[in-house]
Design an enzyme around this catalytic site. Structure first.
Site, mmCIF file in Angstrom:
data_model
loop_
_atom_site.group_PDB
_atom_site.id
_atom_site.type_symbol
_atom_site.label_atom_id
_atom_site.label_comp_id
_atom_site.label_asym_id
_atom_site.label_seq_id
_atom_site.Cartn_x
_atom_site.Cartn_y
_atom_site.Cartn_z
ATOM 1 N N SER A 206 0.789 -1.230 0.000
ATOM 2 C CA SER A 206 0.000 0.000 0.000
ATOM 3 C C SER A 206 0.823 1.283 0.000
ATOM 4 C CB SER A 206 -0.946 0.007 1.196
ATOM 5 O OG SER A 206 -2.073 0.812 0.932
ATOM 6 N N LYS A 209 0.367 3.911 -2.760
ATOM 7 C CA LYS A 209 -0.557 5.046 -2.724
ATOM 8 C C LYS A 209 0.171 6.383 -2.660
ATOM 9 C CE LYS A 209 -4.479 2.578 -0.619
ATOM 10 N NZ LYS A 209 -3.903 1.240 -0.418
ATOM 11 N N SER A 383 -5.723 4.374 4.176
ATOM 12 C CA SER A 383 -5.300 3.393 3.178
ATOM 13 C C SER A 383 -6.499 2.963 2.342
ATOM 14 C CB SER A 383 -4.635 2.174 3.830
ATOM 15 O OG SER A 383 -3.914 1.429 2.858
#
Length: 545
Positions: A206, A209, A383
């Site tokens: 993640s 991102k 997230s």
């Protein structure tokens, strides 16, 4: 990159006084509301935050003008921390970037709420945002207080040897698997202070991102909004709900500032009644995006099918973040909800079906998302995979590329290349990092964070302000509770066998450092996560200059 020295306190003092007077009433009300929760937490964070306040006292960041449709001068208090972390007004930090309507986001509200909940796993548990309404990322201890590190009152940057002595043993922890890479960079100068395997590309999870956020803000601008509209075809009286790619569109009563499907229905019904229309053929247009809607991971509670039209991220429960069951056809489901809301306002509709609005269709009503800056902050803090995939496709739309998974990845890469970022070995297959084929390097992640702190790119500042605050917000709410709470700000990344962490810290010498730690082939996610947290905590505690 060399950041200019901060202006002396004496020169800035009149402006500080005016800013303090402007926000004092709101701050007093916020402090009163959260005092009980803050008192409980103060002992846990006092030592670290006291050191941070001491480091930042001599410094005041320079004023920055924000580019956009209207040039706005924004002020923010750097939040030092007394009770429960992040008390206001230690000094003034004018971090360029769009803020909420009050011009000030306080961490007290979020901390008080955080005390009542748990969570924080990147793609597992709820990240800690209240379930009823999404909230923007808070301001914690100033994210850029260390940018004055080139000034006279701050010690020199840590040395590579000193950092190696501190970080090396921690990164050698077997809990971090067979492959691990790391980089630490001085944000004020852009100079790498420490690196091990920093140019080796690994699965980023993640932390992808961060790249998505930088690309979207660079391509679209921090003030860009995503618009959902209702359009009437003049000949057929077909009403088309046209998706603009806003996953934060909500059908709930309390919108908390997000675009409201209820408001769109009310305004549409009023416009139809002015035309003496009470019955329409209802359709929906989701053609802004192309290609498959289903991510390569398949049906998964962490991500809805990616559609240009959805409401409440296609969730079938009342949550606003974290995993949740999703509808299989977000556009159709959102339009059914729209039909019900139209009926509540006296408009009858047919059962909705797919269509495409023509160029002659008249827009009857529209609602727009908060600015992209707020979407980026919500994406990073929670997230949020749905926002991440939407922003990747919006970047593709802006670049004239096909707005599908691969097109979004290509557009992100192309935008980062324009910014001169190190892309060797990088590979983007989505915007969220859920695709295990994604590859990023520690060099790229730290370069993204440095670019977000560059005074020449104030539009990128939400990348820093949106990072979860250790022990306080988002995916770090339940982490660092007995370590560097309030000091570390970082984006987490977790997939099976993958643990990553990238963000910023202000070290004991008052310098703002960007870091990235990536570990692959981990076998115990909890142990790997703890090892990364200890490494970031050690970096924050380092007086290695």
């Amino acid at each position: 990159m060399v950041v200019p020295e901060l202006r002396p306190w004496r020169a800035a003092r009149p402006h500080v006084v005016r800013a303090a007077n402007a926000v004092r009433p709101r701050l007093a009300r916020a402090a009163g509301a959260v005092r009980p929760g803050l008192t409980r937490a103060k002992d846990a964070v006092r030592p670290q935050l006291a050191r941070t306040v001491a480091a930042m006292k001599p410094q005041v960041t320079r004023l920055t003008r924000i580019p956009g449709p209207k040039t706005v001068r924004t002020w923010r208090y750097a939040a030092g921390a007394t009770t429960a972390g992040l008390a206001l007004a230690a000094t003034v930090a004018t971090v360029a970037g769009p803020w909420d309507s009050s011009g000030q986001r306080t961490a007290e509200r979020d901390r008080a709420a955080a005390l009542e909940r748990t969570g924080g796993a990147d793609h597992g548990d709820d990240p800690g945002t209240a379930a009823d309404t999404p909230r923007p990322a808070p301001s914690a201890a100033s994210v850029l207080i260390g940018l004055g590190a080139a000034g006279n009152s701050v010690k020199s940057a840590p040395t590579g040897k000193a950092l190696a002595d501190v970080l090396g043993p921690l990164l050698g922890n077997t809990a971090l698997g067979a492959r691990r890479t790391a980089a630490v960079v001085d944000v004020a100068t852009g100079r790498q202070l420490y690196g091990t395997g920093a140019g080796t590309a690994l699965t980023p999870a993640s932390t992808t991102k961060i790249a998505t956020a930088v690309a979207a803000l660079s391509a679209l601008g921090a003030d860009h909004r995503l618009t959902t509209r209702a359009a009437l075809e003049p000949d057929t009286r077909e009403l088309v709900l046209v998706g603009g790619g806003d996953p934060t569109l909500t059908a709930r009563d309390d919108t908390d500032g997000w675009a409201s499907l209820r408001e769109l229905a009310r305004d549409t019904a009023a416009a139809l009644k002015k035309r003496d229309i009470t019955t329409v053929t209802l359709s929906y247009d989701k053609t802004l995006y192309a290609g498959a809607e289903m991510h390569s991971i398949g049906v998964n509670d962490n991500l809805a099918p990616v559609s240009a039209l959805m409401a409440d991220e296609a969730r079938t429960d009342d949550t606003a973040s974290g995993p949740a069951p999703r509808t299989t056809d977000p556009a159709k489901d959102a339009t059914r909800t729209f039909a019900r809301l139209l009926s509540d306002n006296g408009i009858r509709t047919t059962a909705p079906g797919p269509s495409k609005a023509t160029g002659r269709a008249e827009t009857l009503a529209e609602v727009s998302s908060p600015p992209l800056s707020a979407l980026v902050e919500r994406m990073l803090t929670n997230s949020d995979n749905d926002i991440a995939e939407a922003l990747a496709r919006q970047t593709a739309v802006a670049a004239g590329q096909r707005a599908d998974f691969q097109g979004g990845g290509n557009a992100v890469r192309a935008q980062l290349k324009k910014l001169g970022l190190p892309l060797s070995g990088a590979d983007f297959h989505d915007g969220s990092g859920l695709d295990r084929a994604d590859r990023l390097t520690a060099n790229l992640l730290t370069s993204l964070l440095v670019k977000a702190g560059d005074p020449a790119h104030p539009e990128l500042r939400p990348v820093l302000t949106g990072l979860p605050v250790a022990g306080f917000t988002g995916t770090l709410t339940s982490r660092y509770t007995d370590g560097a709470a309030g000091v570390v700000r970082a984006k987490t990344g977790t997939l099976t066998g993958v643990n990553t962490l990238a963000g910023t810290v202000v070290d004991q010498d008052g310098r703002l450092l960007a870091f990235a730690f990536l570990a692959s082939d981990t076998t115990n996610p909890g142990a790997a996560q703890s090892a990364l947290d200890r490494t970031a905590t050690a970096l924050a505690a380092c007086g290695c200059g």
